[in-house]
Design a protein around this motif. Sequence first.
Motif, mmCIF file in Angstrom:
data_model
loop_
_atom_site.group_PDB
_atom_site.id
_atom_site.type_symbol
_atom_site.label_atom_id
_atom_site.label_comp_id
_atom_site.label_asym_id
_atom_site.label_seq_id
_atom_site.Cartn_x
_atom_site.Cartn_y
_atom_site.Cartn_z
ATOM 1 N N TYR A 73 -0.314 9.194 -4.771
ATOM 2 C CA TYR A 73 -1.665 9.591 -5.193
ATOM 3 C C TYR A 73 -2.528 10.075 -4.036
ATOM 4 O O TYR A 73 -3.699 10.400 -4.234
ATOM 5 C CB TYR A 73 -2.370 8.399 -5.864
ATOM 6 N N LYS A 74 -1.946 10.150 -2.836
ATOM 7 C CA LYS A 74 -2.758 10.420 -1.653
ATOM 8 C C LYS A 74 -2.276 11.670 -0.922
ATOM 9 O O LYS A 74 -1.103 12.028 -0.990
ATOM 10 C CB LYS A 74 -2.709 9.230 -0.696
ATOM 11 N N ALA A 82 0.819 -1.218 0.000
ATOM 12 C CA ALA A 82 0.000 0.000 0.000
ATOM 13 C C ALA A 82 0.847 1.260 0.000
ATOM 14 O O ALA A 82 0.372 2.333 -0.411
ATOM 15 C CB ALA A 82 -0.941 0.001 1.204
ATOM 16 N N ARG A 86 0.932 3.424 -3.075
ATOM 17 C CA ARG A 86 -0.155 4.347 -3.395
ATOM 18 C C ARG A 86 0.105 5.761 -2.871
ATOM 19 O O ARG A 86 -0.668 6.686 -3.155
ATOM 20 C CB ARG A 86 -1.480 3.821 -2.802
ATOM 21 N N ASP A 103 -6.711 4.582 2.996
ATOM 22 C CA ASP A 103 -6.899 3.916 1.714
ATOM 23 C C ASP A 103 -8.373 3.935 1.329
ATOM 24 O O ASP A 103 -9.258 3.735 2.165
ATOM 25 C CB ASP A 103 -6.437 2.462 1.800
ATOM 26 N N GLU A 136 -10.354 2.229 -4.387
ATOM 27 C CA GLU A 136 -9.436 2.089 -5.512
ATOM 28 C C GLU A 136 -8.065 1.641 -5.035
ATOM 29 O O GLU A 136 -7.432 0.770 -5.662
ATOM 30 C CB GLU A 136 -9.327 3.405 -6.281
ATOM 31 N N ASP A 137 -7.573 2.216 -3.934
ATOM 32 C CA ASP A 137 -6.293 1.787 -3.374
ATOM 33 C C ASP A 137 -6.325 0.303 -3.036
ATOM 34 O O ASP A 137 -5.393 -0.445 -3.360
ATOM 35 C CB ASP A 137 -5.970 2.584 -2.111
ATOM 36 N N ARG A 138 -7.379 -0.124 -2.388
ATOM 37 C CA ARG A 138 -7.485 -1.527 -1.987
ATOM 38 C C ARG A 138 -7.531 -2.451 -3.209
ATOM 39 O O ARG A 138 -6.938 -3.525 -3.207
ATOM 40 C CB ARG A 138 -8.717 -1.728 -1.094
#
Length: 277
Positions: free
Chosen positions: A104-105, A98, A101, A111, A114-116
């Motif tokens: 993008y955060k 994770a 990601r 999360d 979409e992340d998951r």
Amino acid sequence: MRIAVEDLTVTLAGRTVVAGVHLVAEEGEIAGLVGPNGSGKSSLLRTVYRHLRPSAGRVLLAGRELAGLTPAQSARHIAALPQERGGDFELTVREVVAMGRTPYKRAFAADDAEDRRVVAEALARVGMAEASARRFAQLSGGERQRVLLARALAQQPDVLVLDEPTNHLDVRHQVELLALLREQRRTTLIALHDLNAAASVCDRLHVLHRGTLVASGKPRDVLTPDLLAEVFGVRAAVVEHPLTGDPLIAFDHRTPGPGTAAAVPGPEVEQEPQQVS
């Protein structure tokens, strides 16, 4: 995305380890870096994922100078699997993946769906979905390698930069990883010691020797007995692989080679680079 290295020079502790290198990985191309230990492969790759600042030259991403991008912008386009793996994370496998990601955060954002989804897909691609709840520190070296590749895939980059990604992997997982790279058809810069693996997976090879680029081209054109003798100091015949048709290098393990290559025993180790943000 196309990535180009132009007249790149890297100097560490007053010693030039990469000297005036030009090379290109076209969009969707797997470009391999091969050469003896200490030939500058890792240093060149570190400049591409911005862990090391070149002393001259530049790296272009789709025609735009990489140094002009913010770290977050770079991370959305380029993901790396370096040789140096860091410490034993006190995180679960899923938490490590994770981390891919993050570009993008917003800071401390949780999360989302979409992340998951992306994390689950990345773990499945490397065959580690069933290990998602395990502690990263408890994994074997090969399992860690696959988890870190999943983290790079979770970044959904345009360019993958991989430094000896088959290290610690058994034969089956080496084959699966190389097949995954071919399936991805994502612009990839990859350093490999295994010349037969490089001949199998790479569309183009760039041969480094003592910090300079000595040959570039399709594996079949580059991996000749003369080059293997001159650069790697080995006697070898190059034949056609009976299953794939790729070039297959048969090394002569009984007769010493010419001994012209200035290879350094053991892993390619360079002095600690200057990190950049």
